[in-house]
Scaffold this active site. Structure first.
Site, PDB file in Angstrom:
ATOM      1  N   GLN A  38       0.841  -1.202   0.000  1.00 54.18           N
ATOM      2  CA  GLN A  38       0.000   0.000   0.000  1.00 54.18           C
ATOM      3  C   GLN A  38       0.881   1.259   0.000  1.00 54.18           C
ATOM      4  OE1 GLN A  38      -3.214   0.972  -0.113  1.00 54.18           O
ATOM      5  NE2 GLN A  38      -4.144  -1.043  -0.335  1.00 54.18           N
ATOM      6  N   SER A  39       1.974   1.205  -0.730  1.00 50.17           N
ATOM      7  CA  SER A  39       3.001   2.246  -0.664  1.00 50.17           C
ATOM      8  C   SER A  39       2.522   3.619  -1.137  1.00 50.17           C
ATOM      9  CB  SER A  39       4.201   1.817  -1.511  1.00 50.17           C
ATOM     10  OG  SER A  39       5.131   2.860  -1.650  1.00 50.17           O
ATOM     11  N   ASN A  40       2.625   4.602  -0.235  1.00 50.03           N
ATOM     12  CA  ASN A  40       2.362   5.989  -0.610  1.00 50.03           C
ATOM     13  C   ASN A  40       3.430   6.496  -1.576  1.00 50.03           C
ATOM     14  OD1 ASN A  40       0.026   6.509   1.137  1.00 50.03           O
ATOM     15  ND2 ASN A  40       1.486   6.282   2.811  1.00 50.03           N
TER      16      ASN A  40
END
Length: 333
Positions: A76-78
């Site tokens: 879920q990398s920003n």
């Protein structure tokens, strides 16, 4: 420091606000005054701190003739979201290598950043097991793309190298100018500490400007001694790049590791409380992985009397709120 000598794309047009959080401060007992540096409002799809780093990293990529960006992060990398968004803006291809740090956590149909990857037209997503050699995985992908005639450029996780950290040296300078214009004396600054580029850059900027504002990082994954070593190493290298004389003393880097909980990206009760409290008192959204756990640390430190009564404490809000929508069950009563 003369940061104008480094190429950048100009993604950051205006300073992000520094806002007082009086209702939140009162909810914590009213003895410490909390202020928030709103880097969640930076440009780029859904905002967040990585835009400052990518401003310099993508400029370097373009200067080197790249037409394709490769980067990595958690599922879920920003950072992956913002890297993709700026690649789209620049007309470049973007490929993501995602590390499944929690087994079974990658779901292509998930909400949050996973949804945004698809919406923005990511060229490919490779999912690898937790603990993988992420640079090695990106280099393999780069070799494949080069064989196809592309010109790839690798940005490390979090854009946390000396190029990316320069963005947070600039943020420290920006913050000090704002504080001067506001007539606001800050006694302490608290930042999330993950891939280390944000924390290291702020430390270098504050030290290089002789600000005398202590900077504390709240860890989101690693133990204190490991994280402090990583941050200090990057801070020393970044200081050399931007021209800070005399290096960075090890005592300038402080981390707290009591708020990680069972592991990276795994919810904690204190994170949930911090996210709900800030949302319900100030209408500001944190994320469950970085800013939420960092704010949980700040909340606990205030309650324990870590900051002297009357202190003005500045929290760096690094963004990431799209990830909230992948954690709905965590926040629903």
């Amino acid at each position: 420091m003369n940061l104008a000598k480094f190429p950048r794309r100009g993604y950051v047009k205006n300073p992000t606000p520094i806002e007082a959080a009086p209702a939140f401060s009162e909810a914590l007992g009213g003895k410490v005054n909390i202020f928030i540096k709103r880097d969640d409002l930076l440009p780029g799809c859904a905002g967040g701190n990585k835009t400052r780093k990518l401003d310099f990293c993508i400029a370097d990529a373009i200067e080197k003739g790249a037409d394709t960006i490769i980067t990595c992060g958690a599922v879920q990398s920003n950072h992956a979201r913002l890297t993709l968004s700026w690649a789209v803006k620049e007309g470049m291809d973007c490929h993501l290598v995602l590390e499944e740090r929690v087994k079974g956590s990658y779901k292509p149909e998930a909400s949050g950043n996973n949804f945004l990857f698809q919406l923005m037209g990511v060229k490919s997503i490779d999912v690898v097991p937790g603990g993988s050699d992420m640079m090695g995985e990106m280099e393999k992908l780069a070799a494949k793309l080069e064989a196809e005639g592309k010109k790839p450029y690798i940005i490390p996780g979090g854009a946390s190298n000396t190029i990316g950290a320069t963005g947070y040296v600039a943020c420290a300078e920006e913050t000090l100018q704002q504080l001067f214009e506001m007539g606001l004396k800050i006694d302490h600054m608290v930042v999330p500490s993950g891939s280390a580029g944000t924390h290291a850059g702020v430390v270098v900027g504050m030290h290089g400007c002789n600000a005398n504002i202590p900077v504390s990082g709240v860890n989101v994954s690693r133990p204190k001694d490991v994280q402090e070593g990583i941050v200090h190493k990057l801070a020393v290298e970044t200081a050399e790049r931007v021209g800070v004389k005399g290096g960075i003393p090890s005592e300038a880097v402080e981390c707290f590791d009591s708020y990680v909980g069972p592991g990276y990206s795994l919810p904690t009760d204190s994170m949930v409380e911090a996210v709900k409290l800030l949302a319900s008192t100030e209408g500001i959204l944190l994320d469950p992985v970085y800013s939420g756990k960092a704010m949980a640390g700040l909340v606990d430190l205030v309650r324990k009397g870590h900051f002297p009564e009357g202190s003005n404490v500045l929290f760096l809000h690094t963004g990431g709120s799209p990830a909230l929508y992948a954690y709905l069950d965590t926040f629903r009563d």
